[in-house]
Scaffold this motif. Structure first.
Motif, PDB file in Angstrom:
ATOM      1  N   SER A  44      -5.650 -19.622 -88.711  1.00  0.00           N
ATOM      2  CA  SER A  44      -5.716 -18.173 -88.225  1.00  0.00           C
ATOM      3  C   SER A  44      -4.975 -18.283 -86.990  1.00  0.00           C
ATOM      4  O   SER A  44      -5.166 -19.209 -86.287  1.00  0.00           O
ATOM      5  CB  SER A  44      -6.983 -17.676 -88.305  1.00  0.00           C
ATOM      6  OG  SER A  44      -7.650 -17.594 -89.504  1.00  0.00           O
ATOM      7  N   VAL A  45      -4.440 -17.087 -86.663  1.00  0.00           N
ATOM      8  CA  VAL A  45      -3.700 -16.974 -85.515  1.00  0.00           C
ATOM      9  C   VAL A  45      -4.276 -15.709 -84.656  1.00  0.00           C
ATOM     10  O   VAL A  45      -4.379 -14.777 -85.142  1.00  0.00           O
ATOM     11  CB  VAL A  45      -2.099 -16.789 -85.594  1.00  0.00           C
ATOM     12  CG1 VAL A  45      -1.390 -16.496 -84.227  1.00  0.00           C
ATOM     13  CG2 VAL A  45      -1.602 -17.878 -86.258  1.00  0.00           C
ATOM     14  N   PHE A  46      -4.528 -16.185 -83.568  1.00  0.00           N
ATOM     15  CA  PHE A  46      -5.000 -14.951 -82.516  1.00  0.00           C
ATOM     16  C   PHE A  46      -4.310 -15.119 -81.183  1.00  0.00           C
ATOM     17  O   PHE A  46      -4.124 -16.192 -80.629  1.00  0.00           O
ATOM     18  CB  PHE A  46      -6.504 -15.446 -81.907  1.00  0.00           C
ATOM     19  CG  PHE A  46      -7.639 -15.748 -83.182  1.00  0.00           C
ATOM     20  CD1 PHE A  46      -8.238 -14.690 -83.603  1.00  0.00           C
ATOM     21  CD2 PHE A  46      -7.663 -16.834 -83.763  1.00  0.00           C
ATOM     22  CE1 PHE A  46      -9.210 -15.109 -84.721  1.00  0.00           C
ATOM     23  CE2 PHE A  46      -8.504 -17.211 -84.865  1.00  0.00           C
ATOM     24  CZ  PHE A  46      -9.162 -16.265 -85.122  1.00  0.00           C
ATOM     25  N   VAL A  47      -3.685 -13.878 -80.994  1.00  0.00           N
ATOM     26  CA  VAL A  47      -2.432 -13.654 -79.971  1.00  0.00           C
ATOM     27  C   VAL A  47      -2.726 -12.484 -79.123  1.00  0.00           C
ATOM     28  O   VAL A  47      -3.076 -11.665 -79.785  1.00  0.00           O
ATOM     29  CB  VAL A  47      -1.365 -13.915 -80.483  1.00  0.00           C
ATOM     30  CG1 VAL A  47       0.073 -13.610 -79.458  1.00  0.00           C
ATOM     31  CG2 VAL A  47      -0.739 -15.037 -81.255  1.00  0.00           C
ATOM     32  N   ALA A  48      -2.602 -12.582 -77.889  1.00  0.00           N
ATOM     33  CA  ALA A  48      -2.894 -11.802 -76.800  1.00  0.00           C
ATOM     34  C   ALA A  48      -1.748 -11.703 -75.767  1.00  0.00           C
ATOM     35  O   ALA A  48      -1.494 -12.824 -75.339  1.00  0.00           O
ATOM     36  CB  ALA A  48      -4.066 -11.131 -76.207  1.00  0.00           C
ATOM     37  N   ALA A  49      -0.484 -10.849 -75.829  1.00  0.00           N
ATOM     38  CA  ALA A  49       0.545 -11.004 -75.049  1.00  0.00           C
ATOM     39  C   ALA A  49       1.118  -9.553 -74.840  1.00  0.00           C
ATOM     40  O   ALA A  49       1.118  -8.711 -75.633  1.00  0.00           O
ATOM     41  CB  ALA A  49       1.527 -12.093 -75.443  1.00  0.00           C
TER      42      ALA A  49
END
Length: 175
Positions: free
Chosen positions: A113-118
């Protein structure tokens, strides 16, 4: 809506941890560089803080990195935790990807899974993941998500094949 709240909480926690790490001075030393060449292998957890971090080799364990620029193009047999102004993840990651930064690009050929905040979030054509969670100002998704996708941003472009549920929130949404 419940999943979007959960995404917000998860990304908020990641952001708080990142700011804490950076504030404590762990993140980078001026003009420093950490590099794992394509022919190198690390067995165990790989932890680095430097201005520029480049991983082209193999890590048999988790990767925890922070700096100004992080580029991961090798094989990570574990999860990735990255905090940087610019994070780029390509190659293979057998675990999950957690990334926070100003600009995050994920085009992993294989990942959990991918968790991204940007502010600027890009998912490339080569992306192949199980689940995708992303929050940012400008979020663009491509590639394949085997299960579920949860995305929130001001401007959201969804151009992905998704095998499960999709939840999108934004001011401008293009599918």
């Amino acid at each position: 809506m419940k999943n979007m709240k959960r995404l917000g909480v998860i990304l908020g926690i990641v952001a708080i941890i990142t700011v804490t790490v950076l504030t404590l001075g762990v993140a980078r030393a001026a003009n420093s560089r950490a590099e794992l060449a394509a022919d190198q292998t690390v067995n165990g957890v790989y932890v680095r803080a430097a201005e520029n971090i480049s991983l082209r080799g193999t890590v048999n364990g988790d990767v925890i990195v922070a700096g100004s620029t992080v580029e991961i193009e090798g094989t990570i047999n574990g999860s990735v935790y990255a905090a940087a102004e610019r994070v780029v993840v390509r190659g293979v990651v057998t675990g999950n990807i957690h990334a926070v930064g100003s600009e995050v690009e994920v085009a992993a050929r294989e990942a959990g899974s991918v968790f991204v905040a940007a502010a600027d979030v890009k998912f490339g054509d080569d992306l192949r993941v199980q689940n995708l969670f992303a929050a940012g100002s400008d979020v663009r998704t491509r590639g394949e998500v085997a299960q579920n996708m949860y995305v929130g941003g001001s401007t959201v472009l969804v151009d992905s094949k998704v095998g499960g549920d999709v939840a999108v929130a934004g001011e401008t949404i293009t599918i």
